[in-house]
Design a protein around this motif. Structure first.
Motif, PDB file in Angstrom:
ATOM      1  N   HIS A  19      -7.528   1.246  13.543  1.00 35.03           N
ATOM      2  CA  HIS A  19      -7.909   1.173  12.287  1.00 35.03           C
ATOM      3  C   HIS A  19      -8.621  -0.306  12.092  1.00 35.03           C
ATOM      4  N   ARG A  42      -5.016  -4.059   7.663  1.00 32.32           N
ATOM      5  CA  ARG A  42      -4.009  -3.139   8.442  1.00 32.32           C
ATOM      6  C   ARG A  42      -2.543  -3.166   7.734  1.00 32.32           C
ATOM      7  N   LEU A  45      -3.065  -0.982   4.771  1.00 35.48           N
ATOM      8  CA  LEU A  45      -3.269   0.613   5.297  1.00 35.48           C
ATOM      9  C   LEU A  45      -1.899   1.257   5.623  1.00 35.48           C
ATOM     10  N   ARG A  46      -1.111   0.444   6.460  1.00 30.40           N
ATOM     11  CA  ARG A  46       0.128   0.612   6.917  1.00 30.40           C
ATOM     12  C   ARG A  46       1.210   1.004   5.490  1.00 30.40           C
ATOM     13  N   ARG A  48       0.334   2.080   2.402  1.00 29.04           N
ATOM     14  CA  ARG A  48      -0.322   3.319   2.099  1.00 29.04           C
ATOM     15  C   ARG A  48      -0.028   4.406   2.781  1.00 29.04           C
ATOM     16  N   GLN A  49      -0.071   4.416   4.266  1.00 29.68           N
ATOM     17  CA  GLN A  49       0.349   5.529   4.886  1.00 29.68           C
ATOM     18  C   GLN A  49       1.914   5.874   4.574  1.00 29.68           C
ATOM     19  N   ASP A  50       2.555   4.958   4.731  1.00 31.43           N
ATOM     20  CA  ASP A  50       4.177   5.089   4.634  1.00 31.43           C
ATOM     21  C   ASP A  50       4.499   5.569   3.614  1.00 31.43           C
ATOM     22  N   ALA A  52       2.441   7.675   1.516  1.00 34.17           N
ATOM     23  CA  ALA A  52       2.252   8.963   1.688  1.00 34.17           C
ATOM     24  C   ALA A  52       3.211   9.776   2.463  1.00 34.17           C
ATOM     25  N   THR A  53       3.825   9.120   3.512  1.00 34.11           N
ATOM     26  CA  THR A  53       4.912   9.883   4.271  1.00 34.11           C
ATOM     27  C   THR A  53       6.054   9.830   3.187  1.00 34.11           C
ATOM     28  N   ASP A  54       6.441   8.776   2.542  1.00 36.03           N
ATOM     29  CA  ASP A  54       7.782   8.851   1.789  1.00 36.03           C
ATOM     30  C   ASP A  54       7.571  10.061   0.672  1.00 36.03           C
ATOM     31  N   ASP A  56       6.298  12.679   0.685  1.00 37.22           N
ATOM     32  CA  ASP A  56       6.660  14.082   1.273  1.00 37.22           C
ATOM     33  C   ASP A  56       8.011  14.242   1.656  1.00 37.22           C
ATOM     34  N   GLY A 241      -8.141  -0.266  -0.085  1.00 37.47           N
ATOM     35  CA  GLY A 241      -8.332   0.345   0.973  1.00 37.47           C
ATOM     36  C   GLY A 241      -9.676   1.278   0.801  1.00 37.47           C
TER      37      GLY A 241
END
Length: 751
Positions: A19, A42, A45-46, A48-50, A52-54, A56, A241
């Motif tokens: 990325h 980075r 970004l990590r 924000r990805q975590d 989004a995963t949390d 769900d 981001g």
């Protein structure tokens, strides 16, 4: 262990770097700053990805248990927080990102310093004026240049041991250490310089905070750049981001600090929302800042100060264009003058105007004084408060720092009392801070004093407050302009010259007070401001008897007439305006020609005694209204006799500080000599008034009937008297010879 030193965030791409942040090709970003930005991108970004995963996953309460609360950690002594704790799972920190970008930019500008930092070639000192920025750097600088596995010790807490057991050392200090802690750090810093390993020190002011040996051994001194729109824009892009350029107004940046970044820049906001919040915070700060809203074009009666300001603003513009270095900018000024002439107001106006015509808020103004620092407590508190204000100035550059009451920092040589060590420590600390802030680009220093002669000479030497501008009360034209500025849209077209004449001797502060009083009267009666309101605010209620008014007119006429005869008519003004402090006044609004001879001092004493003498000449006896005149005349006579070498039985003897010359009266021979000097001055003064009796009478009548006059009016009367005398000379007989009989002037009443 010490052979594995590396710089992973600068050299080469990271493995698995899938990325990539937005391209900065052609934007002037250096390699170290590019890497710092990429790492921030980075990490954000990590997160924000975590996140989004949390979102769900089912929410499960997690706790590290009691052990997580009691585990040993590397705790920052200044804040109580873990200095290098993992930020995994934490939102991106705008303050840390901005700090990393600024530090990277500084090292991009000094690649040799970066090389020495990595290879241990020489110690590197980094000055970080903003304390909040220094806190932010604590958690990021190491990861920018070294692997986490390397052992870097904090010399404030740990002494270096075996060389093969460490890879480098660092120091982070906001304030200088004291006592044994300071001595210990000097020793371990000296030891560390001999290890030939990476050695870096961060502080708010390296020359004041860091060990002397480190300052001398440092091969490079880096100054962290000021927070700027570009850095904030890149911080917003990394945190949010969103790959879009946002425009952060330079006007907003003047009032934005590191703490504001954390409040305004969040991962859940758009770049535009972040900028709007920064703008709101800046506007809020400006609204809370006290200011009378004037700019330099509205400041009158300060020609010398205005000339300095014009040069300083031109130099500032040239510095910003890169045409001259900061040390070529006229960046320090000492304003000397009596209370109320507008010294503080000038500093406010300069701060508002220095940023240019397009600026709505100007530059930040930091106001401080001896007494504001002293209010903090004992000497340690005083020095800490002083350092905080100077650090604030360095952090907010470009800015204006106003140091009031500079005469509180007296000449150290004259301090003999039991607290002399306290005074010397305060002055020495101030000189050190002034030297430090003068080296900081973008900081203007303005000092104010009522008595510049009382200031420690070291404060006024070249490189500090070398530009001294004396400010006198305004003349009539300048005073009228001051009234017009204060009146703004009121009394437009009205002739206020007669009111201004009655206000002669007033300062800008007096004029401001008079206009406020006049507006208050008009508001009370729910009507527009009138000229009578202003006249009443200036003159006040005339509750004096006719006898008191005539005595006042005679007294002030004597002062003004002798002043014109001895020093010329230019700048002389007198009035019988009644205030709560005086019944009238006579003064000179321009600096008189004064060579400092015995004749000059005696003439000045004659002017002081002329009011009392005029009362005796015209009214037969003097009143008690000459108390201040007698006190000043006595002080000048003491100075002539006991320190200036101009008079007396022992003119070469210096008896002490001339600012306290009246203390010489404890010597009997000085008392006797002072009495002789004053008696002789009184006789000379009385002779001048008798010789110009008709002019004295006419001057007193003018003051009684009109309330004010100036030196030009007296000069006209003197010229008329000379013309009459010349015309009568040819036909004068023995019976026409003038008489020396003294006749008290009869009581007069105005028409």
């Amino acid at each position: 262990m010490n052979e594995t030193t590396s710089m992973p965030s600068v050299i080469g791409p990271h493995d698995g770097d899938t990325h990539r942040p937005v391209s900065f090709a052609g934007t002037g970003i250096g390699p170290i700053e590019r890497r710092a930005y990429g790492q921030a991108w980075r990490d954000a970004l990590r997160f924000r990805q975590d996140l989004a995963t949390d979102a769900d996953r089912p929410h499960i309460a997690r706790s590290g248990g009691f052990a997580s609360l009691t585990r040993s950690a590397d705790v920052d002594d200044d804040t109580g927080f873990e200095e290098n704790a993992s930020r995994e799972g934490c939102p991106p920190s705008p303050a840390r990102i901005a700090a990393a970008l600024l530090l990277a930019r500084a090292f991009d500008a000094a690649p040799d310093a970066a090389r020495d930092l990595i290879c241990g070639g020489a110690p590197v000192v980094v000055d970080v004026a903003d304390g909040a920025m220094l806190d932010a750097l604590k958690g990021v600088w190491r990861g920018m240049f070294f692997d986490d596995a390397l052992r870097m010790i904090d010399l404030v807490k740990t002494a270096p041991g075996r060389r093969d057991g460490l890879d480098g050392a660092y120091i982070v200090l906001k304030e200088p250490l004291k006592g044994s802690a300071k001595q210990r750090l000097e020793r371990v810093a000296a030891d560390m310089c001999a290890y030939a390993l990476p050695f870096v020190a961060f502080s708010s002011n390296g020359r004041a905070c860091l060990p002397k040996v480190l300052n001398e051994a440092a091969g490079h001194r880096i100054e962290l750049p000021m927070l700027d729109p570009t850095t904030v824009s890149r911080t917003i892009r990394a945190v949010t981001g969103i790959r879009t350029a946002v425009d952060v107004p330079a006007e907003t940046m003047r009032d934005v600090g590191v703490g504001d970044l954390a409040a305004a820049i969040r991962f859940d906001r758009t770049p535009e929302e972040c900028v709007d919040e920064l703008r709101r915070l800046a506007d809020s700060k400006r609204a809370e800042r006290p200011s009378r809203g004037l700019v330099l074009s509205e400041i009158h009666g300060m020609a010398g100060a205005r000339a300095w300001a014009d040069d300083a603003i031109a130099d500032l513009a040239a510095w910003r264009r890169g045409e001259i270095p900061w040390d070529a900018v006229s960046s320090a000024l000492m304003l000397a003058g009596p209370p109320g002439v507008g010294k503080t107001l000038f500093a406010e106006a300069f701060a508002r105007s220095a940023a240019g015509k397009d600026s709505k808020s100007g530059m930040p103004l930091i106001v401080c004084s001896y007494y504001s620092w002293q209010a903090e407590g004992h000497l340690g508190d005083f020095l800490a408060a002083m350092r905080r204000d100077f650090a604030s100035a360095r952090a907010q550059a470009p800015c204006v720092m106003l140091l009031e009451e500079c005469d509180s920092f007296v000449d150290r040589r004259a301090v003999k009392h039991s607290h002399s060590d306290y005074v010397r420590n305060c002055i020495n600390a101030l000189l050190e801070e002034v030297d430090g802030v003068r080296r900081r680009e973008g900081v203007f220093l303005i000092g104010c004093t009522n008595e510049v002669e009382a200031c420690d000479p070291a404060l006024l030497r070249a490189g500090r407050f070398e530009n001294v501008v004396r400010i006198s009360p305004p003349d009539q034209d300048e005073l009228e302009k001051i009234f017009r500025v204060r009146l703004k849209g009121d009394l437009v077209g009205a002739d206020i010259s007669t009111v201004v004449m009655s206000a002669a001797g007033m300062t800008g502060a007096d004029a401001e007070r008079a206009v406020k009083d006049a507006r208050r009267m008009a508001r009370r009666e729910n009507r527009e401001l009138t000229l009578d309101d202003l006249r009443h605010a200036v003159v006040g209620d005339d509750n004096l008897s006719d006898e008191q008014r005539w005595r006042t007119a005679a007294h002030e006429a004597g002062h003004a007439l002798v002043d014109v005869l001895r020093f010329g008519a230019d700048g002389v003004v007198a009035n019988t305006t009644h205030t709560d402090r005086r019944l009238g006044m006579s003064m000179r609004t321009t600096r008189q020609l004064f060579e400092g001879t015995a004749s000059d001092y005696r003439s000045r004493i004659e002017v002081l005694l002329a009011g009392r003498a005029a009362e005796e000449v015209l009214l037969g006896e003097a009143s008690h209204g000459a108390q201040q005149d007698l006190a000043e005349a006595t002080r000048l006579s003491c100075a002539m006799l006991g320190g200036l070498g101009l008079s007396g039985p022992s003119p070469l003897t210096h008896l002490g500080d001339l600012r306290r010359a009246e203390e010489f009266l404890r010597f009997a021979d000085i008392r006797a000599a002072v009495g002789i000097e004053l008696a002789e001055a009184d006789r000379t003064c009385r002779g001048l008034l008798e010789a110009n009796r008709s002019v004295l009478i006419a001057t007193a009548r003018h003051l009684l009937e009109r309330g004010s006059l100036n030196g030009a009016d007296i000069a006209v009367l003197l010229e008329a008297q000379r013309s009459d005398a010349a015309g009568a000379e040819g036909v004068q007989t023995e019976d026409d010879a003038p008489t020396s009989t003294v006749i008290a002037f009869p009581q007069l009443r105005p028409d």
